[in-house]
Design a protein around this motif. Structure first.
Motif, short mmCIF file in Angstrom:
data_model
loop_
_atom_site.label_atom_id
_atom_site.label_comp_id
_atom_site.label_asym_id
_atom_site.label_seq_id
_atom_site.Cartn_x
_atom_site.Cartn_y
_atom_site.Cartn_z
N GLY A 291 0.41 3.95 -6.18
CA GLY A 291 0.70 4.05 -4.91
C GLY A 291 -0.12 4.86 -4.03
O GLY A 291 -0.91 5.75 -4.66
N GLY A 292 -0.33 4.42 -2.66
CA GLY A 292 -1.13 5.40 -1.90
C GLY A 292 -1.65 4.42 -0.96
O GLY A 292 -1.45 3.44 -0.69
N HIS A 294 -4.10 4.20 2.99
CA HIS A 294 -4.53 4.84 4.40
C HIS A 294 -3.30 5.67 4.80
O HIS A 294 -2.27 5.18 4.68
P1 AMP Z 1 -1.62 -3.53 0.98
O1 AMP Z 1 -0.29 -3.29 1.25
O2 AMP Z 1 -1.68 -3.98 -0.42
O3 AMP Z 1 -2.29 -4.16 1.98
O4 AMP Z 1 -2.33 -2.05 1.04
C1 AMP Z 1 -2.41 -1.17 1.86
C2 AMP Z 1 -3.37 -0.24 1.76
O5 AMP Z 1 -2.72 0.78 0.53
C3 AMP Z 1 -4.55 -0.69 1.02
O6 AMP Z 1 -5.86 -0.50 1.39
C4 AMP Z 1 -4.63 -0.29 -0.43
O7 AMP Z 1 -5.81 0.13 -0.66
C5 AMP Z 1 -3.47 0.79 -0.62
N1 AMP Z 1 -2.58 0.49 -1.77
C6 AMP Z 1 -1.89 -0.56 -1.70
N2 AMP Z 1 -1.16 -0.39 -2.88
C7 AMP Z 1 -1.68 0.60 -3.59
C8 AMP Z 1 -1.22 1.22 -4.83
N3 AMP Z 1 -0.36 0.57 -5.50
N4 AMP Z 1 -2.10 2.23 -5.17
C9 AMP Z 1 -2.82 2.64 -4.42
N5 AMP Z 1 -3.24 2.15 -3.04
C10 AMP Z 1 -2.45 1.32 -2.63
#
Ligand code: AMP
Length: 323
Positions: A291-292, A294
């Motif tokens: 997870g992680g 912005h």
């Molecule tokens: P998303 O909700 O998939 O659009 O993700 C939002 C932001 O969080 C994106 O820019 C991803 O890089 C980051 N992100 C989403 N899921 C993860 C994850 N499981 N681990 C690390 N970063 C994540």
């Protein structure tokens, strides 16, 4: 704090004859548009270089061409003096076909990313700047600063990237620079934003029905708004997990501070897409591994309903700290 500038990325791109570009897992408009936009720009401005793209658009944005290369079909000679480029991503668990990078097929590696992350991959060149609304904005910025020629095709890919990751130019990251680069994308070509805006705006009926269901059934606890798109609900609306993942449906309703869409995944995990306007949530998402993301747009992984509710409780506690 930014790591390096556009010049670092330009230096790397200019140095290598063979360039291989990667996107992140669960692709979106930004990583795909950045990947194909950069390929078009390099092909146009450095016609002697060979550029390859690995990945899969999983049926997304069918109004543009997404012709990927296959690793097995690439002549091995191209891996000499090569540059692997990761756009809009960082760590190994976030990159599609990361094994090709981990197997050290490329001479050097470059990362162009707008996520503030310390990745587990040792990149030789990094341009990380979280003030950009999209990785596509970074790439269009390199083009603008280098006075590169932009074909209509390249403009469409990069505009797709910027439009989608900026929430149609709505998010806080959008600034004069964003419009400067979008203006530059129009230079000496036939690009017209409508050519991308119109196909993006068409809404599939089954998704509209799902949106309506989400709007009527979300929960609001302590200014944290959430909805769980279970396997059953995905089946009811005939949606894949990707199609049932529009977290924007829940944005900015009433006085909510954080909104979360949980989506059941085929592997049994629950993907959480977490958003806010000003409360930072990426450090909380980082606890639910992987997870992680912005500060105000992040993702997390839950392995049970209990974990899902733990994440909601953590987010509620964060809201209390800020109100
Ligand atoms: P998303 O909700 O998939 O659009 O993700 C939002 C932001 O969080 C994106 O820019 C991803 O890089 C980051 N992100 C989403 N899921 C993860 C994850 N499981 N681990 C690390 N970063 C994540």
């Amino acid at each position: 704090m930014a790591k390096n500038t556009w010049k670092t990325a330009l230096e790397a791109i200019e140095k290598y004859d063979n360039i291989f570009i990667f996107h992140h897992i669960r692709p979106d408009g930004d990583c795909l548009g950045s990947q194909f936009g950069l390929r078009e720009l390099i092909k146009t401005n450095y016609p002697k270089k060979h550029v390859f793209v690995f990945g899969d658009n999983v049926g997304l944005f069918p109004f543009l061409e997404w012709e990927f290369d296959k690793f097995e079909e690439v002549d091995k000679k191209y891996f000499k003096n090569s540059l692997g480029v990761v756009v809009d991503a960082n760590s190994s668990n976030r990159i599609q076909f990361v094994n090709l990078i981990l197997d050290k097929n490329f001479t050097h590696m470059l990362r162009i990313d707008h996520h503030p992350v310390d990745p587990d991959i040792n990149y030789d060149y990094t341009w990380e700047d979280a003030t950009y609304a999209a990785a596509g904005e970074q790439i269009a910025y390199i083009a603008m600063k280098s006075n590169w020629e932009v074909t209509t095709k390249a403009a469409k890919y990069l505009y797709l990237a910027i439009n989608t990751d900026s929430g149609r130019f709505m998010f806080d990251y959008v600034q004069k620079r964003t419009f400067d680069v979008v203006s530059y994308l129009h230079k000496n070509n036939d690009f017209h934003v409508w050519d991308v805006n119109f196909p993006l705006s068409i809404r599939e009926e089954k998704k509209v029905r799902f949106n309506a269901y989400v709007m009527l059934n979300y929960k609001n606890e302590g200014k944290v708004l959430y909805f769980h798109a279970t396997n059953k609900i995905q089946k009811k609306f005939k949606l894949t997990p990707i199609e049932a993942s529009d977290v924007g449906i829940l944005a900015n309703i009433g006085d909510c501070k954080i909104w979360v869409l949980f989506i059941d995944q085929p592997d049994g995990t629950i993907r959480a897409r977490v958003r806010s306007n000003e409360i930072w949530i990426n450090h909380i998402c980082a606890k639910y591994k992987p997870g992680g993301g912005h500060e105000v747009a992040a993702g997390a992984t839950c392995y049970s309903k209990k974990e899902m509710f733990n994440l909601i409780e953590d987010l509620k506690s964060e809201v209390i700290k800020h109100v």
